[in-house]
Motif scaffolding. Structure first.
Motif, PDB file in Angstrom:
ATOM      1  N   GLY A  40       0.825  -1.209   0.000  1.00  0.00           N
ATOM      2  CA  GLY A  40       0.000   0.000   0.000  1.00  0.00           C
ATOM      3  C   GLY A  40       0.854   1.253   0.000  1.00  0.00           C
ATOM      4  O   GLY A  40       0.562   2.217  -0.715  1.00  0.00           O
ATOM      5  N   GLY A  69      -8.708   0.060   3.911  1.00  0.00           N
ATOM      6  CA  GLY A  69      -8.876   0.376   2.494  1.00  0.00           C
ATOM      7  C   GLY A  69      -7.932  -0.371   1.559  1.00  0.00           C
ATOM      8  O   GLY A  69      -7.860  -0.064   0.375  1.00  0.00           O
ATOM      9  N   LEU A  70      -7.220  -1.378   2.084  1.00  0.00           N
ATOM     10  CA  LEU A  70      -6.248  -2.092   1.257  1.00  0.00           C
ATOM     11  C   LEU A  70      -6.948  -2.996   0.239  1.00  0.00           C
ATOM     12  O   LEU A  70      -7.712  -3.868   0.628  1.00  0.00           O
ATOM     13  CB  LEU A  70      -5.309  -2.923   2.144  1.00  0.00           C
ATOM     14  CG  LEU A  70      -4.444  -2.102   3.112  1.00  0.00           C
ATOM     15  CD1 LEU A  70      -3.713  -3.028   4.089  1.00  0.00           C
ATOM     16  CD2 LEU A  70      -3.458  -1.240   2.334  1.00  0.00           C
ATOM     17  N   ASP A  71      -6.675  -2.778  -1.029  1.00  0.00           N
ATOM     18  CA  ASP A  71      -7.321  -3.536  -2.100  1.00  0.00           C
ATOM     19  C   ASP A  71      -6.365  -4.586  -2.653  1.00  0.00           C
ATOM     20  O   ASP A  71      -5.441  -4.277  -3.396  1.00  0.00           O
ATOM     21  CB  ASP A  71      -7.762  -2.572  -3.219  1.00  0.00           C
ATOM     22  CG  ASP A  71      -8.510  -3.288  -4.336  1.00  0.00           C
ATOM     23  OD1 ASP A  71      -8.308  -4.500  -4.532  1.00  0.00           O
ATOM     24  OD2 ASP A  71      -9.308  -2.614  -5.013  1.00  0.00           O
ATOM     25  N   ARG A  72      -6.621  -5.849  -2.279  1.00  0.00           N
ATOM     26  CA  ARG A  72      -5.778  -6.964  -2.678  1.00  0.00           C
ATOM     27  C   ARG A  72      -5.604  -7.057  -4.193  1.00  0.00           C
ATOM     28  O   ARG A  72      -4.508  -7.306  -4.686  1.00  0.00           O
ATOM     29  CB  ARG A  72      -6.422  -8.254  -2.176  1.00  0.00           C
ATOM     30  CG  ARG A  72      -5.459  -9.287  -1.703  1.00  0.00           C
ATOM     31  CD  ARG A  72      -6.226 -10.492  -1.205  1.00  0.00           C
ATOM     32  NE  ARG A  72      -6.055 -11.623  -2.114  1.00  0.00           N
ATOM     33  CZ  ARG A  72      -4.941 -12.344  -2.197  1.00  0.00           C
ATOM     34  NH1 ARG A  72      -3.928 -12.067  -1.432  1.00  0.00           N
ATOM     35  NH2 ARG A  72      -4.839 -13.339  -3.048  1.00  0.00           N
ATOM     36  N   GLY A  73      -6.700  -6.848  -4.929  1.00  0.00           N
ATOM     37  CA  GLY A  73      -6.655  -6.937  -6.390  1.00  0.00           C
ATOM     38  C   GLY A  73      -5.648  -5.962  -6.971  1.00  0.00           C
ATOM     39  O   GLY A  73      -4.786  -6.335  -7.764  1.00  0.00           O
ATOM     40  N   VAL A  74      -5.772  -4.705  -6.563  1.00  0.00           N
ATOM     41  CA  VAL A  74      -4.890  -3.644  -7.066  1.00  0.00           C
ATOM     42  C   VAL A  74      -3.450  -3.888  -6.607  1.00  0.00           C
ATOM     43  O   VAL A  74      -2.502  -3.785  -7.388  1.00  0.00           O
ATOM     44  CB  VAL A  74      -5.368  -2.263  -6.559  1.00  0.00           C
ATOM     45  CG1 VAL A  74      -4.319  -1.184  -6.806  1.00  0.00           C
ATOM     46  CG2 VAL A  74      -6.694  -1.882  -7.208  1.00  0.00           C
TER      47      VAL A  74
END
Ligand code: C5P
Length: 209
Positions: A40, A69-74
Motif C-alpha cells: 500500500g 482500504g487495502l485492495d488486494r486486487g490492485v
C-alpha cells in the motif's frame, strides 16, 4: 486477555497467504496480510510519482495508510511486490506499519497475521507461530500457474529471478530480516497442495491451543 494470535511468516509465494485465510476462516479470527501494508505504501508512492527511497515521503505515506482500504486486487499487481520490498528496508516506515498491525491484532477475538516478521517482531507472544517455506522453483511454478489461470502471459524464468531477488532483499536487510522465530513451527509445503498444507497447519495449531 481472551485474544488469540496466530503468526504466519515465510518468503514470497510460499503459500502463507492462502493458508492464513483458510486458518482465519476455520478459527473465526480476523486476517491481515501485512505484505499489503508495505504494498500500500509502495503503491501510494508509485501512483503519485514519488521516489521509493525518500524516507520522509515513505513515512508520510505509511502514516496515511488506512488498513481498511487495502485492495488486494490492485496491490497484487506485478512490480508492486518488488517496490514494497524497497520501502520495507526503512526502519521508521516499518515502525509505523507495525504499530497499525499490532492494533489490528488486538481486536477481539484476535487474528491471523501473515508476513515476514510477525513471529519475531510484530507479535512475538503469538499463541502459535508457523514458518512456511517451499523451494524457489515450487514457488515460481505456483505463481506462474496463478498468472496463467487468470489469463495472463507469465514468464517462468522472470518469476523465478524475481522471487530469488526478493528472498535476498528480505533476508539480508538489517531491519527485521526474514527469519523463523525460535519457537516457530516449520512447515515445508514444497510437496503439499493447499488442502494438505491446511491440515498440517491445523494439526500444529490444535496441539498448541
Ligand atoms: O508478502 P508480500 O509479497 O506481499 O510482501 C511484499 C514485500 O513487503 C516483501 O517482499 C517484504 O519486503 C515486505 N514485507 C515485510 N514485512 C512483512 C510483510 C511484507 O517486510 N511483514
Amino acid at each position: 486477555a481472551d485474544l488469540l494470535t496466530i503468526a504466519i511468516d515465510g518468503p514470497a509465494a510460499s503459500g502463507k497467504g492462502t493458508l492464513a485465510r483458510r486458518i482465519a476462516a476455520h478459527y473465526g479470527l480476523h486476517h491481515l496480510d501485512t505484505g499489503l501494508t508495505y504494498r500500500g505504501v509502495a503503491r501510494a508512492l508509485l501512483a503519485s510519482g514519488q521516489p521509493l527511497d525518500d524516507v520522509a515521503v515513505a513515512e508520510a505515506a505509511a502514516r496515511a495508510l488506512d488498513l481498511a482500504g487495502l485492495d488486494r486486487g490492485v496491490l497484487s499487481a506485478h512490480g508492486i511486490g518488488e517496490a514494497a520490498s524497497k520501502v520495507a528496508v526503512m526502519p521508521t516506515v516499518r515502525a509505523i506499519l507495525v504499530d497499525k498491525q499490532r492494533t489490528f491484532a488486538a481486536t477481539p477475538p484476535g487474528a491471523v497475521l501473515d508476513g515476514r516478521d510477525i513471529g519475531t517482531v510484530v507479535c512475538p507472544k503469538a499463541d502459535v507461530k508457523l514458518y512456511v517455506i517451499a523451494t524457489p522453483e515450487v514457488r515460481a511454478t505456483r505463481r506462474w500457474r496463478e498468472i496463467e489461470a487468470n489469463g495472463g502471459d507469465a514468464d517462468y524464468a522472470g518469476i523465478l529471478a524475481d522471487i530469488k531477488r526478493r528472498d535476498e532483499r528480505d533476508t539480508a536487510r538489517a531491519a527485521s530480516p526474514l527469519r523463523p522465530a525460535e519457537d516457530a513451527h516449520l512447515l515445508d509445503t514444497s510437496e503439499m497442495d493447499i488442502e494438505t498444507a491446511f491440515r498440517a497447519a491445523k494439526a500444529i495449531i490444535d496441539e498448541r491451543l
